[in-house]
Motif scaffolding. Structure first.
Motif, PDB file in Angstrom:
ATOM      1  N   LYS A 273      -1.373   3.869 -14.182  1.00 32.91           N
ATOM      2  CA  LYS A 273      -2.319   4.589 -15.042  1.00 32.91           C
ATOM      3  C   LYS A 273      -3.144   3.635 -15.913  1.00 32.91           C
ATOM      4  N   PRO A 274      -3.826   2.703 -15.247  1.00 33.43           N
ATOM      5  CA  PRO A 274      -4.604   1.715 -16.009  1.00 33.43           C
ATOM      6  C   PRO A 274      -5.811   2.346 -16.699  1.00 33.43           C
ATOM      7  N   LYS A 275      -6.257   1.682 -17.760  1.00 35.69           N
ATOM      8  CA  LYS A 275      -7.470   2.118 -18.452  1.00 35.69           C
ATOM      9  C   LYS A 275      -8.702   1.492 -17.811  1.00 35.69           C
ATOM     10  N   VAL A 276      -8.482   0.358 -17.162  1.00 37.52           N
ATOM     11  CA  VAL A 276      -9.570  -0.410 -16.558  1.00 37.52           C
ATOM     12  C   VAL A 276      -9.122  -0.850 -15.166  1.00 37.52           C
ATOM     13  N   MET A 277     -10.038  -0.835 -14.207  1.00 35.82           N
ATOM     14  CA  MET A 277      -9.728  -1.394 -12.896  1.00 35.82           C
ATOM     15  C   MET A 277     -10.687  -2.545 -12.600  1.00 35.82           C
ATOM     16  N   LEU A 278     -10.109  -3.679 -12.223  1.00 39.83           N
ATOM     17  CA  LEU A 278     -10.896  -4.842 -11.834  1.00 39.83           C
ATOM     18  C   LEU A 278     -10.778  -5.003 -10.322  1.00 39.83           C
ATOM     19  N   PHE A 279     -11.886  -5.212  -9.659  1.00 39.23           N
ATOM     20  CA  PHE A 279     -11.882  -5.406  -8.213  1.00 39.23           C
ATOM     21  C   PHE A 279     -12.548  -6.744  -7.908  1.00 39.23           C
ATOM     22  N   ASP A 280     -11.842  -7.642  -7.251  1.00 43.95           N
ATOM     23  CA  ASP A 280     -12.435  -8.933  -6.902  1.00 43.95           C
ATOM     24  C   ASP A 280     -12.643  -9.001  -5.391  1.00 43.95           C
ATOM     25  N   GLU A 281     -13.852  -8.742  -4.962  1.00 44.41           N
ATOM     26  CA  GLU A 281     -14.219  -8.735  -3.541  1.00 44.41           C
ATOM     27  C   GLU A 281     -13.220  -7.947  -2.688  1.00 44.41           C
ATOM     28  N   PRO A 282     -13.033  -6.668  -3.034  1.00 42.57           N
ATOM     29  CA  PRO A 282     -11.987  -5.884  -2.366  1.00 42.57           C
ATOM     30  C   PRO A 282     -12.251  -5.626  -0.889  1.00 42.57           C
ATOM     31  N   THR A 283     -13.503  -5.810  -0.440  1.00 42.39           N
ATOM     32  CA  THR A 283     -13.782  -5.512   0.971  1.00 42.39           C
ATOM     33  C   THR A 283     -14.112  -6.763   1.786  1.00 42.39           C
ATOM     34  N   SER A 284     -14.042  -7.930   1.151  1.00 38.98           N
ATOM     35  CA  SER A 284     -14.484  -9.149   1.848  1.00 38.98           C
ATOM     36  C   SER A 284     -13.600  -9.553   3.019  1.00 38.98           C
ATOM     37  N   ALA A 285     -12.319  -9.153   2.975  1.00 37.55           N
ATOM     38  CA  ALA A 285     -11.417  -9.560   4.052  1.00 37.55           C
ATOM     39  C   ALA A 285     -11.324  -8.502   5.149  1.00 37.55           C
ATOM     40  N   LEU A 286     -12.122  -7.446   5.017  1.00 38.34           N
ATOM     41  CA  LEU A 286     -11.968  -6.325   5.952  1.00 38.34           C
ATOM     42  C   LEU A 286     -12.939  -6.417   7.126  1.00 38.34           C
ATOM     43  N   ASP A 287     -12.498  -5.880   8.259  1.00 35.97           N
ATOM     44  CA  ASP A 287     -13.426  -5.715   9.377  1.00 35.97           C
ATOM     45  C   ASP A 287     -14.515  -4.750   8.928  1.00 35.97           C
ATOM     46  N   PRO A 288     -15.731  -4.955   9.412  1.00 36.24           N
ATOM     47  CA  PRO A 288     -16.868  -4.160   8.923  1.00 36.24           C
ATOM     48  C   PRO A 288     -16.649  -2.652   8.975  1.00 36.24           C
ATOM     49  N   GLU A 289     -15.959  -2.176   9.991  1.00 31.33           N
ATOM     50  CA  GLU A 289     -15.826  -0.714  10.118  1.00 31.33           C
ATOM     51  C   GLU A 289     -14.878  -0.127   9.073  1.00 31.33           C
ATOM     52  N   MET A 290     -14.175  -0.991   8.337  1.00 31.72           N
ATOM     53  CA  MET A 290     -13.235  -0.485   7.328  1.00 31.72           C
ATOM     54  C   MET A 290     -13.756  -0.601   5.904  1.00 31.72           C
ATOM     55  N   VAL A 291     -14.898  -1.211   5.767  1.00 30.98           N
ATOM     56  CA  VAL A 291     -15.443  -1.448   4.430  1.00 30.98           C
ATOM     57  C   VAL A 291     -15.755  -0.125   3.725  1.00 30.98           C
ATOM     58  N   GLN A 292     -16.391   0.784   4.455  1.00 32.48           N
ATOM     59  CA  GLN A 292     -16.886   2.001   3.810  1.00 32.48           C
ATOM     60  C   GLN A 292     -15.762   2.872   3.252  1.00 32.48           C
ATOM     61  N   GLU A 293     -14.645   2.936   3.977  1.00 32.88           N
ATOM     62  CA  GLU A 293     -13.552   3.807   3.511  1.00 32.88           C
ATOM     63  C   GLU A 293     -12.998   3.320   2.164  1.00 32.88           C
ATOM     64  N   VAL A 294     -13.021   2.014   1.967  1.00 34.70           N
ATOM     65  CA  VAL A 294     -12.546   1.461   0.685  1.00 34.70           C
ATOM     66  C   VAL A 294     -13.600   1.694  -0.403  1.00 34.70           C
ATOM     67  N   LEU A 295     -14.866   1.477  -0.046  1.00 34.09           N
ATOM     68  CA  LEU A 295     -15.938   1.727  -1.018  1.00 34.09           C
ATOM     69  C   LEU A 295     -15.978   3.202  -1.419  1.00 34.09           C
TER      70      LEU A 295
END
Ligand SMILES: Nc1ncnc2c1ncn2[C@@H]1O[C@H](COP(=O)(O)OP(=O)(O)OP(=O)(O)O)[C@@H](O)[C@H]1O
Ligand SMILES: [Mg+2]
Length: 250
Positions: free
Chosen positions: A162-184
Motif C-alpha cells: 500500500k505505497p503512497k508513491v510508485m517509482l518505475f525505472d524503465e519497467p518495459t525496457s527488458a520486455l519483448d515488444p508485444e508485452m510492453v502494452q500490457e504493462v503500460l
C-alpha cells in the motif's frame, strides 16, 4: 487541512549526489503533488535511475532534503523500513523470488514486514493479481510466466505494501515488444486511480498520454519541467531538442 498546507507527496530540494568525483545529481528541485504522474526523460547516464533510487533511499544523498508525504527520509533502521513501504519501486528486471509462487511473492512483504496475517495477505494479493490481470497465474512460479506477466506480478508485489508513491525505472525496457502494452496499461490504470507516480521510460506514447508532467534530465540536472504537450512540441533547451531528435527518428 487546506490544499495550501498539504505537503507534496515527493519533495526534493537542493539535492546533490556524487559517486566519487562524479557529480550525478546537481541541485535537484522537484515537488510532486499527490496523484501526479511524472515521466522522467533524459539520455543514458543523466541520472534518472539515481534520482529514483535516492527517493526510496537505495542511494544516500550528499546534500539537500528529500521528503515523502511531508516526512524527511530517515537515515536507517525501523523508520527506513517504513519509508521503503511507503515508496514502491519497480525495476527493469522483475526481481521476483524464483522459488516462490507468484502469490507468495506478493504476500511476502506484507506478512514479513507488516505482520499481516497470512489469510488476509493472501486475499489482498489475489485482489491485486486480479487488478493486474494475472489472477490465473497465482500458483505458478516466475519462470513459468512471460516477461510481461512477471512485470505485472512485480507491480502487484509493490502495491501489496500500500505505497503512497510508485517509482518505475524503465519497467518495459527488458520486455519483448508485444508485452510492453500490457504493462503500460496496468500503469495507466494506476495513474487513473490516483497513484502518485514517477516513471523513467522511453515509451513516448505513455509519456504523452499518461503523464501530467515531463521532466528532462541531462548531466544530473533537471533541465526542463513542463507538460508533455509543451515538452514534445516546443522543448526549450538544445539538450532536449537534441534528445528528442534522436529518439523520435528511431
Ligand atoms: N553505483 C555507482 N557507482 C558509480 N557510478 C555510478 C553508480 N551508479 C551510477 N553511476 C554513474 O552515475 C551516472 C548516472 O547514472 P544513472 O544510472 O542514474 O543514469 P540513467 O540516466 O539512469 O542512465 P540509463 O538511461 O543508461 O539507465 C552515470 O554516469 C553512471 O555511470
Ligand atoms: Mg537508468
Amino acid at each position: 487541512m487546506t490544499a495550501a498546507s498539504t505537503p507534496p507527496m515527493i519533495r526534493m530540494a537542493g539535492v546533490d549526489k556524487f559517486f566519487g568525483p562524479l557529480h550525478v545529481l546537481r541541485n535537484v528541485q522537484l515537488e510532486v503533488p499527490k496523484g501526479q504522474v511524472v515521466v522522467v526523460l533524459g539520455p543514458s547516464g543523466s541520472g534518472k535511475s539515481t534520482l529514483c533510487r535516492t527517493i526510496n533511499r537505495l542511494e544516500p544523498i550528499d546534500s539537500g532534503v528529500i521528503e515523502v508525504d511531508g516526512q524527511p527520509l530517515p537515515a536507517e533502521g525501523k523508520e527506513l523500513a517504513r519509508l521503503r513501504a511507503d515508496v514502491g519501486m519497480v525495476f527493469q528486471s522483475f526481481n521476483l523470488f524464483a522459488h516462490k509462487t507468484i502469490i507468495e511473492n506478493v504476500m511476502l512483504a506484507p506478512v514479513k514486514v507488516r505482520k499481516t496475517p497470512a489469510s488476509e495477505a493472501r486475499k489482498t494479493a489475489m485482489e491485486l493479481l486480479e487488478r493486474v490481470g494475472i489472477a490465473n497465474q497465482a500458483e505458478k512460479f516466475p519462470a513459468q510466466l512471460s516477461g510481461g506477466q512477471q512485470q505485472r506480478a512485480a507491480i502487484a508485489r509493490a502495491l501489496a505494501m500500500k505505497p503512497k508513491v510508485m517509482l518505475f525505472d524503465e519497467p518495459t525496457s527488458a520486455l519483448d515488444p508485444e508485452m510492453v502494452q500490457e504493462v503500460l496499461d496496468v500503469m495507466t490504470g494506476l495513474a487513473k486511480d490516483g497513484m502518485t507516480m514517477l516513471v523513467v521510460t522511453h515509451e513516448m506514447g505513455f509519456a504523452r498520454k499518461a503523464a501530467d508532467r515531463v521532466i528532462f534530465m541531462s548531466d544530473g540536472e533537471v533541465v526542463e519541467d513542463s507538460t508533455p504537450e509543451e515538452f514534445f512540441s516546443a522543448p526549450k533547451s538544445n539538450r532536449a531538442k537534441d534528445f528528442l531528435g534522436k529518439i523520435l527518428t528511431h
